[in-house]
Design a protein around this motif. Sequence first.
Motif, PDB file in Angstrom:
ATOM      1  N   LEU A  58     -10.635  22.310   7.982  1.00 35.98           N
ATOM      2  CA  LEU A  58     -10.070  21.276   8.827  1.00 35.98           C
ATOM      3  C   LEU A  58      -8.554  21.244   8.660  1.00 35.98           C
ATOM      4  O   LEU A  58      -8.026  21.754   7.665  1.00 35.98           O
ATOM      5  CB  LEU A  58     -10.677  19.919   8.465  1.00 35.98           C
ATOM      6  N   PRO A  59      -7.811  20.672   9.606  1.00 38.00           N
ATOM      7  CA  PRO A  59      -6.354  20.614   9.476  1.00 38.00           C
ATOM      8  C   PRO A  59      -5.929  20.053   8.121  1.00 38.00           C
ATOM      9  O   PRO A  59      -6.477  19.043   7.658  1.00 38.00           O
ATOM     10  CB  PRO A  59      -5.939  19.695  10.629  1.00 38.00           C
ATOM     11  N   SER A  60      -4.965  20.691   7.486  1.00 39.65           N
ATOM     12  CA  SER A  60      -4.610  20.358   6.103  1.00 39.65           C
ATOM     13  C   SER A  60      -3.949  18.996   5.961  1.00 39.65           C
ATOM     14  O   SER A  60      -3.884  18.452   4.853  1.00 39.65           O
ATOM     15  CB  SER A  60      -3.699  21.449   5.522  1.00 39.65           C
ATOM     16  N   ASN A  61      -3.448  18.429   7.055  1.00 39.80           N
ATOM     17  CA  ASN A  61      -2.841  17.103   6.961  1.00 39.80           C
ATOM     18  C   ASN A  61      -3.890  15.992   6.927  1.00 39.80           C
ATOM     19  O   ASN A  61      -3.565  14.829   6.699  1.00 39.80           O
ATOM     20  CB  ASN A  61      -1.878  16.870   8.134  1.00 39.80           C
ATOM     21  N   LEU A  62      -5.149  16.355   7.123  1.00 42.10           N
ATOM     22  CA  LEU A  62      -6.243  15.384   7.024  1.00 42.10           C
ATOM     23  C   LEU A  62      -6.813  15.475   5.613  1.00 42.10           C
ATOM     24  O   LEU A  62      -7.587  16.377   5.303  1.00 42.10           O
ATOM     25  CB  LEU A  62      -7.324  15.687   8.069  1.00 42.10           C
ATOM     26  N   THR A  63      -6.435  14.542   4.765  1.00 44.13           N
ATOM     27  CA  THR A  63      -6.747  14.670   3.339  1.00 44.13           C
ATOM     28  C   THR A  63      -7.871  13.759   2.874  1.00 44.13           C
ATOM     29  O   THR A  63      -8.338  13.902   1.744  1.00 44.13           O
ATOM     30  CB  THR A  63      -5.492  14.380   2.495  1.00 44.13           C
ATOM     31  N   THR A  64      -8.307  12.822   3.699  1.00 41.22           N
ATOM     32  CA  THR A  64      -9.384  11.919   3.301  1.00 41.22           C
ATOM     33  C   THR A  64     -10.559  12.053   4.260  1.00 41.22           C
ATOM     34  O   THR A  64     -10.426  12.548   5.383  1.00 41.22           O
ATOM     35  CB  THR A  64      -8.905  10.453   3.297  1.00 41.22           C
TER      36      THR A  64
END
Length: 539
Positions: free
Chosen positions: A451-457
């Motif tokens: 998933l996109p790396s800026n989505l961390t939670t």
Amino acid sequence: QPQHQHQHQHEHQHHQHGGHHQHGQHHHSNKAHSSDGSGGGNDGNNDSNGTGDGNGGPGTGSGSPGGRSHMLSGHSAKDELDDDVMQTYSGLQFVKEFPAALKAAQAQQLEAGEHPPAVPDLSGPPEALFARISALLDNISTDLEYGSLIQLFVPRIQGSSVVLMTHRDFTRVNTVHDQKFWKYHETSCEFVFNISPMSADGLLGLPGRCFLLTRPEWTPSVCCYRPLEYPRLASAIECQVHSTMALPMFAGDPAVTPQLPVGVLEVLLDHQTTNLGHVFEFLARTCKRNGFYTTGQDRLGSEPVMKAMLHDVLPNVCDSNNIALQHMCHALGFPFAQCWLQKNGLLIAAGAPYCVNDAVALPYRQISSQISLLCGQGPVGQAYQKGTMIWVDDVQKGSQVEWPLQHATALLGLHGVCACKLLLNSTDGSIATDSSDPNAGKIEAVLEVFLPSNLTTAEQQQRSVEALWNYLQSAMQLQVAIQEQAAKTNGNGAGAAGVAGAAGGAGAIGGAGGAGGAGGGGGGGGEIGQGGKQLSCQC
């Protein structure tokens, strides 16, 4: 629905160095020593005035400085050797004690209820074995293309336990950072690592795990370990140690005669590399050339070697599968997706379809192409084993010990991942109109999507996971329609022309049937979807 695994970071209370940290005085020269034994008399406090045991014999030692053997002088009261003896303890003396130490290690495993392999035959002269070890260390240090510290951890009886220790006679340094790497070796000499199956993780350390599990362990960056996993972490960071590999070293071929290793070879590099498979193959070849063996040739290797393990599968994988992954990643904004193929109980990515939609994920692909995973190992292995979609919201909270790609995700800032089973279209057509099996000609695989790396939670990732889920459902419906139309047109693909890109599921995995268009055009459309009579992804 996808099976969501929310991984929690487990905090461990531990000493700074973990393991068995021996506190005592140790002496060393601050001068950088050569690795060819020529530094024999450079330490003014040498007990033997430069004529002590060096590797290869007195005085000239072929691969380590001569003079007094560098060893920690402080030991517990129950230790059989006092400080004065340890100050002059040589690597050769360690080798002489191998048989007794390995028998004790075997007894430890029996006591723990294990079924240990045999003790290796070490009936030859210990001087000859010591010379072979010296030659091996010399060859690795000289021929390895990277700056390195090479050290061998060997078993030794200490009180009622058997532990692994290293010694200057079992060490070579060849790097521009020689003083820092010698310092790290000196730190390593201050540690002993348990090899009992009943030991806590923090007491095993990297050498202990490698010995006990008889399998290699590696990382692109030792700094990604947690202190409990790697007790020497603080010193490794200080001394600028980067990529690391540990191999169990055997006196005989364990594939022919299962046996205990005689030690653990640790190779520490002065920079990060993704070519760990190449390094491993070099080490395995050099070991064999010197009469030693290791394990793990099916778990780690260069990309050509890993692809060769799929030599009878890859020619049948249709190129349209790669294009389908590209459509999927572009449509949903995923940085990376790849497939893993099963062979002899192992999952292999080398040569299988993939898409790097964000260059930051390229090193992950490079490392993936050099390893294999066990069924049940990591998100991919779990998806294969359970037949469900696996969603892990933060793979960085896993363990390199359990999943050999965890450190790569940490270095690259990757977090969320989904994995599920699917069937790939083959080159001989995805539709067999004269067969009652709609999956005839398919190749089983596991799809891995980051998933996109800026989505961390998990909360931030929820929408992307739902988008992937809906995409897979759309691909399923598209596939059914295409297959029905293809059957009417004898697989010519006329009824499915123009199905590609984001339309109706981006063509999903497939597109080889009939006239087979890229990305799902032609008579063999999408092959990702929920479990059903014609579907391959069991989500």
